[in-house]
Design a protein around this motif. Structure first.
Motif, PDB file in Angstrom:
ATOM      1  N   ALA A 239      38.458  32.050  39.573  1.00 39.19           N
ATOM      2  CA  ALA A 239      37.052  32.379  39.309  1.00 39.19           C
ATOM      3  C   ALA A 239      36.141  31.897  40.428  1.00 39.19           C
TER       4      ALA A 239
ATOM      5  N   ASN B 114      38.687  38.821  37.588  1.00 38.52           N
ATOM      6  CA  ASN B 114      39.503  37.815  38.283  1.00 38.52           C
ATOM      7  C   ASN B 114      40.820  38.415  38.769  1.00 38.52           C
TER       8      ASN B 114
ATOM      9  N   THR C  64      34.462  45.905  45.032  1.00 38.53           N
ATOM     10  CA  THR C  64      35.032  47.062  45.697  1.00 38.53           C
ATOM     11  C   THR C  64      36.546  47.040  45.548  1.00 38.53           C
TER      12      THR C  64
ATOM     13  N   GLU D 255      36.897  31.565  43.631  1.00 40.30           N
ATOM     14  CA  GLU D 255      37.182  32.138  44.950  1.00 40.30           C
ATOM     15  C   GLU D 255      36.016  33.019  45.383  1.00 40.30           C
TER      16      GLU D 255
ATOM     17  N   ILE E 176      35.359  35.825  46.838  1.00 39.76           N
ATOM     18  CA  ILE E 176      35.806  37.142  47.307  1.00 39.76           C
ATOM     19  C   ILE E 176      35.297  38.137  46.283  1.00 39.76           C
ATOM     20  N   SER E 177      34.807  39.253  46.774  1.00 42.44           N
ATOM     21  CA  SER E 177      34.178  40.197  45.861  1.00 42.44           C
ATOM     22  C   SER E 177      35.224  40.947  45.042  1.00 42.44           C
ATOM     23  N   SER E 178      34.907  41.162  43.787  1.00 43.64           N
ATOM     24  CA  SER E 178      35.804  41.992  42.971  1.00 43.64           C
ATOM     25  C   SER E 178      35.202  43.383  42.798  1.00 43.64           C
TER      26      SER E 178
ATOM     27  N   LEU F   9      41.210  41.514  39.756  1.00 39.68           N
ATOM     28  CA  LEU F   9      40.908  42.291  40.971  1.00 39.68           C
ATOM     29  C   LEU F   9      40.796  41.368  42.181  1.00 39.68           C
ATOM     30  N   LYS F  10      40.173  40.182  41.962  1.00 41.94           N
ATOM     31  CA  LYS F  10      40.089  39.182  43.035  1.00 41.94           C
ATOM     32  C   LYS F  10      41.494  38.752  43.449  1.00 41.94           C
TER      33      LYS F  10
ATOM     34  N   LYS G 213      43.269  41.217  45.631  1.00 45.94           N
ATOM     35  CA  LYS G 213      42.815  41.180  47.029  1.00 45.94           C
ATOM     36  C   LYS G 213      43.415  39.991  47.767  1.00 45.94           C
TER      37      LYS G 213
END
Lengths: 486, 96
Positions: free
Chosen positions: B44, A386, B52, B46, B48-50, A388-389, A392
């Motif tokens: 959690a 989470n 890469t 969202e 969007i990929s974690s 890392l998300k 971004k």
């Protein structure tokens, strides 16, 4: 008699080149200042024994016309950067007596340029802290009020420049470790874009966040030091080649004259993330000082607009997951076998455990355990992934807003320097000191703290900092607008 | 949220000796920090990929496998830093 208080790199350059004083005389003046003040301030862990020899070499360079902007400039270096043949400990007991076997790239560049290294400065152990109190070797005091911390983790470098024990200094910034102490000590501190400056020879704390940058008295000096240390380095594969920076114009700052849409005629726009400034815990005097600085910029012709960065508020939580995760991995190398402290236990595993228990201080141990937790099988999804998300999303927030504005401004810190000991027993309160500086590290953006005035407390004038964040590789506009404030 | 046994386990994984009497203090501080950082769990859902990472600018970094530095250039300094050594060797504990 050299007046150190008024001295800048530009002024020193003039005097050195015209022969008004020599590099040796300048170095001597700083050595005397150190002798007089370091006992009380404790900015330096060690003053090097070859300072005058270095200065003699610089004089030789100047005499033979081989000088550069940094030749003969006396500098202080944070204790987490390697200098060949010199001790470097990251202010940790576990590295006591560790001698650098090569030069960090920034050191090699500055040596070639003829800079003079005065000594290595105190810091939070392995750069983990916001007050320089976690050093294993003693506490650095804030030169503006010795009852207060200089900030951290590069507190020794900040205090050295603020008390004229060095003309400029290098620090490292993982979540604010240059900008926050610069604000607390009333000087300029700058964190470059991730990948602008080589990390080779910098002891890694959180590799995806760490950057080396300058402490100076003026924005102009910060630019001179940055120019001397930046550049792609084959020894650090995360440094960015110049052509790639230019190619990536969508997310990088383009000088006004390079824009094709006629926007060069427009004013430079500065965005204020208002929702982020309404957080509790922000000292009202800090907000007032911030608004005053904004008004001054407006009067100078800058356009001020409100911007919304909805994910920015997750930055600090995200930081305290990603950073300890990387710490737990990076600090695995300290095992008592290859360098530093070695405590013998019953067997090999027991030796590791005893060495690390005795060699690391409380904050370092805490972050290693925290990192092991957020990466462990049962919790990595909830925490690390989470985070890392979030990282971004924070980055995308900035990219979107930088299509509208050229810079983002916040205060550097939520309060002026706090007292020594005030937050040592409450790590979370200590972490909150970095709330405004961490987002730039999460998004790999360049940022600068510039002194913006003082508030009076108990008869002492405590400095505050104004913080500007620029688009990726937008250092040029950061310096341009930064100069308008100081 | 986190027990003293968890702390002991993390210490074991991290190869750091923690004394019985230190456990409770460490646990309390870790719990406070974990409660704070748990706010990332809001994200959690969202999409969007974690997977890469996009730290920095992605680019290939290759070089020819040539021109190594001269052999032994750093050996003496590196060995000097080792706490236990014998000649040109770092001495380690028996592992078998």
């Amino acid at each position: 008699m050299i007046h150190l208080t008024e001295l800048t790199i530009a002024k020193a350059r003039k005097s050195l080149d015209s022969g008004e004083f020599t590099a040796v005389e300048l170095a001597q003046a700083y050595l005397e200042a150190i002798k007089e003040k370091n006992g009380e301030i404790f900015a330096y862990l060690e003053v090097f024994d070859d300072v005058l020899e270095q200065a003699k070499r610089a004089d030789e360079m100047i005499k033979t016309g081989k000088g550069s902007p940094m030749t003969g400039i006396p500098m202080a270096i944070k204790d987490n950067m390697l200098i060949e043949g010199k001790e470097s400990t990251s202010a940790s007991k576990i590295l006591k007596g560790h001698i650098g076997t090569y030069d960090a790239t920034v050191i090699a560049k500055l040596k070639t340029a003829g800079a003079v290294f005065l000594g290595r400065t105190n810091m939070d152990e392995f750069a983990m802290g916001s007050s320089t109190e976690t050093s294993a070797y003693g506490k650095t005091k804030n030169p503006r009020d010795t009852a207060r911390v200089p900030g951290g983790s590069s507190g020794g470098s900040a205090a050295a420049v603020a008390s004229d024990m060095a003309l400029v200094a290098l620090g490292s910034d993982t979540g604010g470790s240059i900008r926050q102490p610069a604000a607390f000590c009333g000087i300029v501190g700058m964190k470059p874009s991730y990948g602008a400056v080589s990390r080779f020879g910098l002891m890694a704390m959180a590799s995806s966040l760490d950057q080396i940058g300058p402490f100076t008295k003026t924005v102009e000096d910060a630019e001179i030091v940055f120019e001397a240390i930046r550049g792609c380095d084959p020894l650090d594969s995360t440094t960015i080649p110049e052509n790639l920076v230019l190619k990536n114009k969508k997310t990088t700052w383009i000088p006004a004259q390079g824009r094709n849409d006629g926007s060069e005629a427009k004013k430079i726009k500065i965005g204020i993330p208002r929702d982020f400034l309404s957080m509790k815990g922000l000292d009202p005097r800090v907000l007032e000082n911030f608004e005053d600085t904004i008004k001054k910029l407006e009067a100078k012709g800058y356009e001020i607009v409100d911007v919304s960065l909805p994910y920015m508020k997750y930055s600090l939580a995200t930081y305290y997951i990603i950073m300890p995760a990387e710490v737990s991995s990076n600090l695995a190398r300290f095992d008592g076998v290859r360098f530093g402290l070695s405590v013998q236990g019953a067997d090999v595993s027991d030796s590791y455990k005893k060495t690390r228990a005795q060699g690391f201080g409380e904050e370092v141990r805490r972050r290693i355990l925290l990192g092991a937790y957020v990466l462990s099988a049962g919790y990595a999804d909830a925490y690390y992934r989470n985070a890392l998300k979030a990282r971004k999303l924070i980055r995308k927030d900035f990219e979107r807003v930088f299509k509208e504005v050229d810079l983002i401004a916040t205060p550097t810190t939520p309060s002026p320097a706090f007292k020594i000991g005030e937050k040592m027993n409450d790590p979370l309160q200590m972490y909150l000191a970095d709330i405004f500086t961490v987002p730039a590290n999460m998004a790999e953006l360049p940022a600068i703290s510039v002194p913006s005035g003082t508030v009076e407390e108990e008869g002492k004038q405590l400095p505050l900092g104004f913080h500007l964040i620029a688009p990726y590789f937008g250092e040029e506009i950061l310096f341009k607008v930064g100069r308008e404030i100081s | 949220m986190i027990s003293n046994k968890d702390v002991q386990n993390l210490a074991e994984l991290s190869r750091i000796e923690v004394k019985e009497e230190e456990l409770e203090n460490i646990r309390q501080k870790l719990e406070g920090i974990l409660a704070y950082v748990s706010e990332v769990q809001d994200l959690a859902k969202e999409k969007i990929s974690s997977d890469t990472s996009d730290v920095g600018e992605n680019h290939n970094v290759f070089r020819e496998d040539v021109e190594p530095h001269e052999g032994g250039k750093y050996t003496e300094g590196l060995i000097q830093n080792a706490p236990n050594k014998e000649g040109n060797y770092v001495k380690v504990r028996k592992i078998l």
